[in-house]
Enzyme design. Structure first.
Site, PDB file in Angstrom:
ATOM      1  N   ARG A  54     -84.024 139.726  12.717  1.00  0.00           N
ATOM      2  CA  ARG A  54     -84.914 139.889  11.479  1.00  0.00           C
ATOM      3  C   ARG A  54     -85.955 140.866  12.080  1.00  0.00           C
ATOM      4  NH1 ARG A  54     -85.987 135.280   7.588  1.00  0.00           N
ATOM      5  NH2 ARG A  54     -87.931 135.365   8.459  1.00  0.00           N
ATOM      6  N   ARG A  65     -90.783 153.738   5.833  1.00  0.00           N
ATOM      7  CA  ARG A  65     -92.282 154.028   5.358  1.00  0.00           C
ATOM      8  C   ARG A  65     -92.649 155.106   6.104  1.00  0.00           C
ATOM      9  NH1 ARG A  65     -91.676 152.699   0.532  1.00  0.00           N
ATOM     10  NH2 ARG A  65     -92.433 150.743  -0.278  1.00  0.00           N
ATOM     11  N   HIS A  68     -91.285 158.362   4.973  1.00  0.00           N
ATOM     12  CA  HIS A  68     -91.944 158.853   3.724  1.00  0.00           C
ATOM     13  C   HIS A  68     -93.187 159.628   4.003  1.00  0.00           C
ATOM     14  CE1 HIS A  68     -89.910 155.034   1.231  1.00  0.00           C
ATOM     15  NE2 HIS A  68     -89.136 156.324   1.289  1.00  0.00           N
ATOM     16  N   SER A  96     -90.014 137.395  21.932  1.00  0.00           N
ATOM     17  CA  SER A  96     -89.839 136.875  23.144  1.00  0.00           C
ATOM     18  C   SER A  96     -90.466 137.735  24.145  1.00  0.00           C
ATOM     19  CB  SER A  96     -88.754 136.121  23.602  1.00  0.00           C
ATOM     20  OG  SER A  96     -87.661 137.291  23.671  1.00  0.00           O
ATOM     21  N   SER A 156     -90.191 133.086  12.256  1.00  0.00           N
ATOM     22  CA  SER A 156     -90.495 133.366  10.819  1.00  0.00           C
ATOM     23  C   SER A 156     -91.694 134.126  10.840  1.00  0.00           C
ATOM     24  CB  SER A 156     -90.270 132.508   9.836  1.00  0.00           C
ATOM     25  OG  SER A 156     -88.816 132.047   9.703  1.00  0.00           O
ATOM     26  N   GLU A 159     -91.605 137.460  12.539  1.00  0.00           N
ATOM     27  CA  GLU A 159     -90.964 138.630  11.798  1.00  0.00           C
ATOM     28  C   GLU A 159     -91.746 138.868  10.615  1.00  0.00           C
ATOM     29  OE1 GLU A 159     -87.332 136.033  13.643  1.00  0.00           O
ATOM     30  OE2 GLU A 159     -87.853 135.830  11.538  1.00  0.00           O
ATOM     31  N   ASP A 167     -96.352 147.631   7.644  1.00  0.00           N
ATOM     32  CA  ASP A 167     -97.147 148.286   6.244  1.00  0.00           C
ATOM     33  C   ASP A 167     -98.421 148.359   6.493  1.00  0.00           C
ATOM     34  OD1 ASP A 167     -94.762 148.125   4.856  1.00  0.00           O
ATOM     35  OD2 ASP A 167     -95.299 146.293   3.631  1.00  0.00           O
TER      36      ASP A 167
END
Length: 192
Positions: A54, A65, A68, A96, A156, A159, A167
């Protein structure tokens, strides 16, 4: 646990609260780390992104991006990725900081004079030791099931943080460029 605490709405509020907390800590604990990270991207001849699972998917979003913006970006492992060189940057993410393939590739990059930018939860990891720019995310690693750093499953929160950092990096570089959204739009894929 009542039905409200097991619902999607409750989970969404918990996750966004955790992300807000991590974003605040990353932005305020070491603001120079973010500045070094973005400067490494700006100064790179080419940017190569590498992550597993992930984390790798999150970095692919960042690669898109950065492309872009007009940067020369490659995803490690894709058949069209060229050899990394001395003026290049390897952008990595590993919770990790010990993922064997990522550490091995980072060592290879350093051996040819490339720089390595690392996002990790482990400031003392082998991957962090190779970093020319390091962002430490205060989140649980994928093997941490204590729920002390996050109530979410496995890595989670880390990630999700990689997506947000990517972003934010894009947004800052885009605003710095002075280009409009219309100027970036022609680089969006037209073959899907």
């Amino acid at each position: 646990m009542d039905v409200l605490e097991s619902g999607v709405g409750y989970a969404l509020m918990r996750i966004t609260q955790e992300l807000d907390d991590v974003a605040d800590q990353v932005a305020t604990n070491d603001p120079m780390a973010l500045a070094r990270f973005s400067e490494q991207v700006v100064e790179a001849g080419r940017v190569f992104v590498l992550g597993a699972g992930r984390s790798g998917l999150a970095l692919r979003m960042t690669a898109m991006r950065l492309m872009h913006l007009g940067l020369d970006v490659h995803v490690v492992g894709e058949v069209t990725a060229p050899a990394i060189g001395a003026d290049d940057l390897l952008l990595t993410a590993s919770g990790s900081g010990t993922t064997e393939g990522i550490v091995r590739n980072a060592r290879s990059a350093v051996s040819v004079g490339a720089r390595v930018a690392v996002i990790t939860t482990a400031a003392e990891s082998p991957l962090a030791a190779l970093a020319s720019a390091l962002i430490v995310v205060p989140a649980a690693g994928k093997l941490d099931r204590s729920e002390s750093a996050s109530n979410q499953y496995a890595g989670s929160l880390f990630e999700q943080s990689v997506v947000l950092i990517g972003d934010a990096l894009f947004h800052a570089l885009w605003k710095r460029s002075g280009r409009s959204a219309d100027e970036l739009w022609p680089r969006h894929a037209n073959l899907e």
